[in-house]
Scaffold this active site. Structure first.
Site, PDB file in Angstrom:
ATOM      1  CE1 TYR A   1      -4.174  -1.801   0.062  1.00 36.82           C
ATOM      2  CE2 TYR A   1      -3.285  -3.063   1.572  1.00 36.82           C
ATOM      3  CZ  TYR A   1      -4.197  -2.682   0.686  1.00 36.82           C
ATOM      4  OH  TYR A   1      -5.056  -3.673   0.429  1.00 36.82           O
TER       5      TYR A   1
ATOM      6  CB  ALA B   1     -10.284 -10.828  -3.571  1.00 37.34           C
ATOM      7  CG  ASP B   2      -5.741  -7.021  -1.261  1.00 37.44           C
ATOM      8  OD1 ASP B   2      -5.684  -6.649  -2.148  1.00 37.44           O
ATOM      9  OD2 ASP B   2      -5.901  -6.151  -0.278  1.00 37.44           O
ATOM     10  N   GLY B   3      -6.952 -11.444  -0.993  1.00 28.92           N
ATOM     11  CA  GLY B   3      -6.937 -13.036  -0.806  1.00 28.92           C
ATOM     12  C   GLY B   3      -8.182 -13.489  -0.779  1.00 28.92           C
TER      13      GLY B   3
END
Length: 397
Positions: free
Chosen positions: A53, A292-294
């Site tokens: 980020y 989605a990040d995960g």
């Protein structure tokens, strides 16, 4: 599960048979102090601060409409250069100078390339440049390189999952036990490059799977900037489908602004919303698309802050929530609530100095439980949230 294709990261059976941030007394919470050189650092001074980020704007601040063509050219060029520079019998100087983190950061410079794919490319270079003389030495070297990448940013879910899946995909074959070392190394490198190509093409596969769900005249709400969601919408526009998109602003890094700019170049009608206007506008929406990040074992997702509340509003108004995520983001995690995750913090700029006694929430992501999601579009197929755990077992078995 509505649709199923062969798992991208599991070899065909016949083929297997054959072969919190410290606050100063008075501070403006601004990311401007993070210089562009931070993106190239090999160590994270504070593992709780997500480097992803912090450096996101530097790497993805400009996303051009022809990113796919540029990336393909870059991959071809880089592969040729890497092959000549890091050949199996290369000189000692090139081996001594090789750093998996530096290689990873070089791949990250490509604005279209996902962090996990950059790690996969870097690990393939480790095999190419390795001077190991036995398979045991090579596997140990690969594991050390993967651990180095995972420790570079311990908050990145996709980075950890990508490294773990790479190790399982590349080294999981009994054929390596019956070959001489050079043949086994060549096979290992071939599998590594194939895994990288499968990962790189995942977005295109996902985009094709979503097209039957996007109909003429529909309105799609998108939260945050996701490259796979952008590919989904780009493909729909190329297929001459008539739809419009609502983009949330995506504070504090304004990801929605970037996505709206890209969609406007495709002549897709776009409306920019304040993050707080999701409920106000939801009655005009036909479906919600998020990245989605995960993707976790429960079938839920970890993604940009605000995804959970968007899904809550959509569920309450009977709007489907679709997730587009590559299978290298499938992680062996089972969060029970919002706090049951490794913290991923980011600097926030409010435009004015914040008194030291005012606490600021700097979390970058939240967890959306599976009951608020309708379908997950992945390169493994179109999955219901309840099927995700089965896919995770197959991927990590």
């Amino acid at each position: 599960m509505w649709y199923r294709s062969s798992a991208s990261f599991i070899l065909d059976k016949r083929q297997l048979g054959n072969d919190t941030v410290p606050y100063p007394e008075s501070r403006p919470l601004s990311p401007s102090s993070t210089s562009s050189s931070t993106a190239m650092t090999t160590e994270n001074p504070d593992p709780k601060i997500s480097l992803y980020y912090q450096t996101r704007a530097a790497h993805h601040g400009v996303v051009t409409t022809d990113w796919l063509a540029q990336a393909e050219a870059a991959v071809t060029c880089h592969s040729d250069d890497a092959a000549s520079r890091n050949s199996i019998g290369g000189g000692e100087d090139s081996v001594k100078d090789f750093s998996v983190v530096d290689e990873f950061n070089n791949w990250r410079k490509q604005p279209d390339l996902a962090e996990a794919v950059a790690a996969i490319r870097a690990l393939a270079s480790v095999i190419r440049s390795s001077q190991a003389t036995t398979m045991m030495e090579l596997e140990i070297e690969l594991k050390k390189a993967a651990d180095s990448l995972k420790s570079w940013d311990t908050t990145s879910i996709s980075l950890t999952a990508g490294c773990d899946l790479f190790m399982r995909y590349v080294t999981r074959t009994s054929a390596l036990e019956y070959e001489d070392f050079n043949s086994a190394k060549s096979r290992l490198l071939e599998r590594a490059e194939r895994f990288g190509e499968l990962s790189y093409k995942a977005r295109r596969t996902i985009a094709m799977l979503t097209q039957d769900f996007i109909f003429d005249g529909c309105t799609i709400l998108v939260h945050g900037f996701s490259r796979v969601v952008l590919e989904v919408l780009r493909t729909a526009a190329q297929n001459r489908k008539l739809f419009r998109v609502f983009c949330t602003e995506g504070r504090p890094d304004r990801t929605g602004l970037r996505l709206s700019n890209e969609l406007s170049k495709l002549d897709v009608p776009v409306k920019l919303l304040l993050d707080s206007a999701v409920a106000y506008s939801m009655d005009e929406v036909d479906m919600v698309f998020v990245g989605a990040d995960g993707v976790v074992e429960s079938g839920g997702i970890i993604n940009m802050m605000g995804t959970y509340q968007t899904a809550l509003v959509a569920k309450s108004m009977n709007k489907p929530v679709y997730v587009a995520a590559e299978s290298y983001k499938f992680a062996r995690l089972y969060p029970l609530d919002q706090k049951d995750m490794v913290p991923a913090l980011r600097p926030i700029d409010f435009g004015v100095p914040i008194p030291s006694r005012v606490e600021v929430e700097t979390s970058a992501r939240d967890y959306t439980p599976p009951q608020y999601l309708t379908l997950l579009f992945t390169d493994l197929g179109v999955l219901t949230p309840s099927v995700v755990s089965d896919e995770l077992i197959q991927l990590y078995l």
